[in-house]
Design a protein around this motif. Structure first.
Motif, short mmCIF file in Angstrom:
data_model
loop_
_atom_site.label_atom_id
_atom_site.label_comp_id
_atom_site.label_asym_id
_atom_site.label_seq_id
_atom_site.Cartn_x
_atom_site.Cartn_y
_atom_site.Cartn_z
N SER A 52 1.45 4.12 1.32
CA SER A 52 1.67 4.92 2.59
C SER A 52 2.78 4.79 3.26
O SER A 52 3.43 3.75 3.33
CB SER A 52 0.40 4.57 3.19
OG SER A 52 0.40 3.65 4.21
N ARG A 53 3.30 5.84 3.96
CA ARG A 53 4.68 5.68 4.82
C ARG A 53 4.43 4.60 6.06
O ARG A 53 5.19 4.03 6.22
CB ARG A 53 4.81 7.11 5.54
CG ARG A 53 5.48 8.19 4.45
CD ARG A 53 6.04 9.23 5.26
NE ARG A 53 7.14 9.24 5.93
CZ ARG A 53 8.33 9.38 5.47
NH1 ARG A 53 8.36 9.46 4.26
NH2 ARG A 53 9.34 9.21 6.02
N ASP A 54 3.18 4.48 6.72
CA ASP A 54 3.10 3.46 7.65
C ASP A 54 3.20 2.31 7.45
O ASP A 54 3.82 1.63 7.60
CB ASP A 54 1.60 3.84 8.25
CG ASP A 54 1.21 5.18 8.89
OD1 ASP A 54 2.27 5.97 9.09
OD2 ASP A 54 -0.14 5.66 8.72
N THR A 112 0.73 -1.19 -0.06
CA THR A 112 -0.03 -0.04 -0.06
C THR A 112 0.98 0.97 -0.04
O THR A 112 1.93 1.39 0.76
CB THR A 112 -1.06 0.10 1.41
OG1 THR A 112 -1.52 -1.14 1.18
CG2 THR A 112 -1.84 1.29 1.38
N ASN A 141 2.87 11.47 -4.03
CA ASN A 141 1.42 11.97 -3.37
C ASN A 141 1.71 13.65 -3.28
O ASN A 141 0.60 14.01 -2.61
CB ASN A 141 1.71 11.28 -2.07
CG ASN A 141 1.16 9.85 -1.86
OD1 ASN A 141 0.59 9.75 -2.96
ND2 ASN A 141 1.72 9.02 -0.82
N ASP A 143 6.56 9.62 -1.38
CA ASP A 143 6.41 11.09 -0.98
C ASP A 143 6.25 11.82 -2.18
O ASP A 143 5.33 12.80 -2.11
CB ASP A 143 7.19 11.54 -0.14
CG ASP A 143 7.31 10.93 1.27
OD1 ASP A 143 6.18 10.29 1.56
OD2 ASP A 143 8.27 10.84 2.21
#
Length: 90
Positions: free
Chosen positions: A52-54, A50, A89, A86
């Protein structure tokens, strides 16, 4: 006329089925190099995360990509992947 199906792929961290465009593909090339594949067209063994950073941080902490790609994935690959996510996004 029928609508086109959206290709779904499973995130190796969350085990969620998501549309392919929402995921980041990491590939171990036939040469053994691990790279980010934004086009999803490079040949080799692939794994989806996915975007996303998390999720990337979770994958780094548990070293999930090494298991799925069957090769050692360095922390630089995870850092490069976070930078790419990053950038996309913004």
């Amino acid at each position: 006329m029928s609508t086109k199906k959206t290709p779904l792929r499973k995130c190796v961290v969350t085990n969620e089925m998501m549309p392919k465009k929402e995921l980041a593909r990491i590939v171990r090339t036939p040469d053994g190099e691990v790279i980010y594949d934004p086009t999803s067209k490079k040949s080799g063994r692939g794994a989806y995360l996915t975007a996303s950073r998390d999720v990337i941080e979770q994958a780094k902490k548990k070293d999930i990509l090494s298991r799925h790609l069957k090769t050692k994935v360095s922390s630089e690959v995870y850092d490069m992947l976070m930078a790419e996510i990053d950038k996309e996004n913004k």
